[in-house]
Design an enzyme around this catalytic site. Structure first.
Site, PDB file in Angstrom:
ATOM      1  N   GLU A 138       0.871  -0.984   0.072  1.00 34.11           N
ATOM      2  CA  GLU A 138      -0.119  -0.348   0.254  1.00 34.11           C
ATOM      3  C   GLU A 138       1.268   1.028   0.306  1.00 34.11           C
ATOM      4  OE1 GLU A 138      -2.096  -1.052   3.139  1.00 34.11           O
ATOM      5  OE2 GLU A 138      -0.786  -0.104   5.217  1.00 34.11           O
ATOM      6  N   ARG A 280      -1.402  -8.703  12.898  1.00 34.75           N
ATOM      7  CA  ARG A 280      -1.909  -7.725  14.106  1.00 34.75           C
ATOM      8  C   ARG A 280      -0.551  -8.001  15.193  1.00 34.75           C
ATOM      9  NH1 ARG A 280      -6.175  -8.055  12.553  1.00 34.75           N
ATOM     10  NH2 ARG A 280      -7.053  -6.223  11.806  1.00 34.75           N
TER      11      ARG A 280
END
Length: 396
Positions: A138, A280
Site C-alpha cells: 500500500e 496484527r
C-alpha cells in the site's frame, strides 16, 4: 457498452480510531451521525463495494458492473493478470493509532487463505487471519501532516534508545540483542517484548512510562498518548523499535509486504492491492496471532531516510512510483484549459481540491471535493478541466 464513466457512491467505515471531522473538513463529506469516520472505500472489495451510477441515475454495484463487461472495463491485460479490479482506493483519517501490523506476501496470502478455508474458519470469524488470497502492499499520501511508524530502526539506534531507560525486568533481552545485533537477534528481541505476560508485562510497561517522564523529546513523547489508549499493550514499546516519520501534505510513503507499520494520526489517501489481510502485532483489541505474524515479518532494518517515496514530476502531474503492478497513483493539477489523459486500465478519479469536469467520448461528470468517478478502460482516454486537484488511481 455505451457508458464508460460512472459516478461512485462509496462505503464508509466507522472504526473507533477514526476522526470525527477529518474527512468532513477536507473532503466536504457530511457526518450526520457524528461517528468516527475512519475510511471511505472506493472499489470492489467485499468489505465495502462502491455503487456505480450512470448519467440516468441508474445504480449498480461496481463489482457486478465489472463482471458483466470484464475485458472492456478492466482492459484485456488487467483482466488476464488479475481477473478483477486489482486495487482498493481509500480516504483515511485517524485521530488515534491504528494497530501495529504487517501484510503477507502474495504466495503466503494464497496459502494462508486456502489453509483457513480448509480448516472451516468462517470468513467473518474474529480469529481469522486471511480475509482473501491477496497481498496488500500500500501507499499513503498525506493530505494533512501524517504521523506513522514504518519498518525497524537500525539495531544500534534501538539499543541507544533503550539504554536511556531503566527497565530492569527486560534488561536481559536488551543485553542479548546487544550481543547479537542481527536480524535473528532483532526477531528474538521483538518476540520477547510482544509475548510478555501478566505481572512481568505490567512491570515492564510501568517502568517504561516512569523512565520516559524525564525524556520529553521524540520518540519518547509518542509513548504516553499510545499508553493512554492501550495501557496494557506491549505495542507501547513500538516507537523505540520502529521508525517514526511525519509526512507533510503532498508527501507519500510506500509500505512493503512483511514490514511492520502503524498509522498514528492524520488524514490521507491510501491505495493498496485489493485486499484486507492484516496480521496484527499490537495496539489493538482484535485478533493477534504472534506465530503467524512472525512467519510474515521481515526483520531487516530500514533507515528512516529511505522511507519517503520519491515523486516524479511531469508538467501538472505528480506520480508516486511503486514496485508492484496492482496499482499506480498520481496527483494531477487541473486548470481551465481542457487536457487529455490516455488510459490503458480502469481508473478511479477522486477530486481533492476545487471542482473539475471529467469527460469521456460518451459521458461527462462534474466533481466537487470528495466526489469520485470510475472510468472504464475501453474509454481509452478522458479529458479534464476546471480549477482543482484530483487523485488518479489505476494500474499498469
Amino acid at each position: 457498452m455505451k457508458t464508460t464513466l460512472w459516478k461512485l457512491k462509496n462505503t464508509f467505515k466507522n472504526f473507533d480510531w477514526g476522526s470525527l471531522d477529518g474527512i468532513p473538513k477536507y473532503f466536504h463529506i457530511d457526518n450526520p451521525e457524528h461517528k468516527p469516520m475512519a475510511e471511505m472505500w472506493m472499489g470492489i472489495h467485499p468489505g465495502g463495494v462502491s455503487t456505480a451510477i450512470n448519467a440516468q441515475g441508474v445504480e449498480e454495484p461496481l463489482d457486478q458492473l465489472i463482471n458483466r463487461y470484464p475485458n472492456k472495463i478492466l482492459g484485456a491485460k488487467t483482466y488476464q493478470q488479475f481477473k478483477s479490479l486489482p486495487f482498493l482506493f481509500k480516504i483515511l483519517s485517524a485521530k488515534e493509532p491504528l494497530s501495529i501490523q504487517v501484510h503477507p506476501e502474495l504466495y503466503k496470502a494464497k496459502a494462508g487463505f486456502a489453509k483457513e478455508n480448509q480448516l472451516g474458519i468462517p470468513m467473518n470469524s474474529p480469529n481469522r487471519n486471511y480475509k482473501d488470497p491477496n497481498h496488500k502492499p500500500e501507499l499513503i499520501y498525506a493530505i494533512t501532516p501524517f504521523l506513522a511508524m514504518n519498518g525497524f530502526r537500525p539495531i544500534a539506534e534501538i539499543l541507544a534508545l533503550f539504554n536511556q531507560l531503566s527497565i530492569p525486568i527486560i534488561e536481559q533481552h536488551i543485553l542479548t540483542l546487544a550481543a547479537n545485533p542481527s536480524e535473528l537477534g532483532l526477531k528474538r528481541f521483538f518476540h520477547s517484548l510482544l509475548t510478555l505476560e501478566g505481572a512481568i508485562k505490567q512491570q515492564a510497561i510501568s517502568a517504561l512510562l516512569t523512565s520516559i517522564k524525564s525524556l520529553p523529546e521524540p520518540p519518547f513523547n509518542y509513548i504516553p498518548p499510545i499508553s493512554q489508549k492501550y495501557p496494557s499493550d506491549c505495542g507501547v514499546f513500538a516507537p523505540l523499535i520502529l521508525n517514526i516519520i511525519e509526512l507533510l501534505p503532498g508527501q507519500a510513503m510506500f509500505l512493503n509486504a512483511q514490514t511492520p507499520h502503524a498509522y498514528l494520526r492524520g488524514t490521507g489517501l491510501e491505495i493498496m492491492a485489493n485486499s484486507d489481510n492484516v496480521l496484527r502485532a499490537g495496539l489493538t483489541n482484535k485478533h493477534i496471532d504472534i506465530e503467524e505474524l512472525f512467519n510474515n515479518t521481515s526483520f531487516t532494518s530500514i533507515p528512516s531516510t529511505q522511507l519517503l517515496t520519491q515523486p516524479r514530476q511531469q508538467e501538472n502531474k505528480t506520480l508516486f512510483p511503486v514496485s508492484i503492478d496492482d496499482f499506480a497513483f498520481e496527483i494531477i493539477h487541473s486548470q481551465q484549459q481542457r487536457l487529455v489523459q490516455s488510459i490503458s486500465s480502469a481508473q478511479i478519479i477522486l477530486c481533492v481540491e476545487g471542482e473539475i469536469e471529467i469527460n469521456t467520448e460518451s459521458d461527462r461528470c462534474k466533481l466537487k471535493v470528495g466526489e469520485s468517478v470510475f472510468i472504464a478502460c475501453c474509454a481509452k482516454r478522458f479529458t479534464y478541466q476546471g480549477s482543482g486537484v484530483f487523485a488518479r488511481a489505476f494500474n499498469h
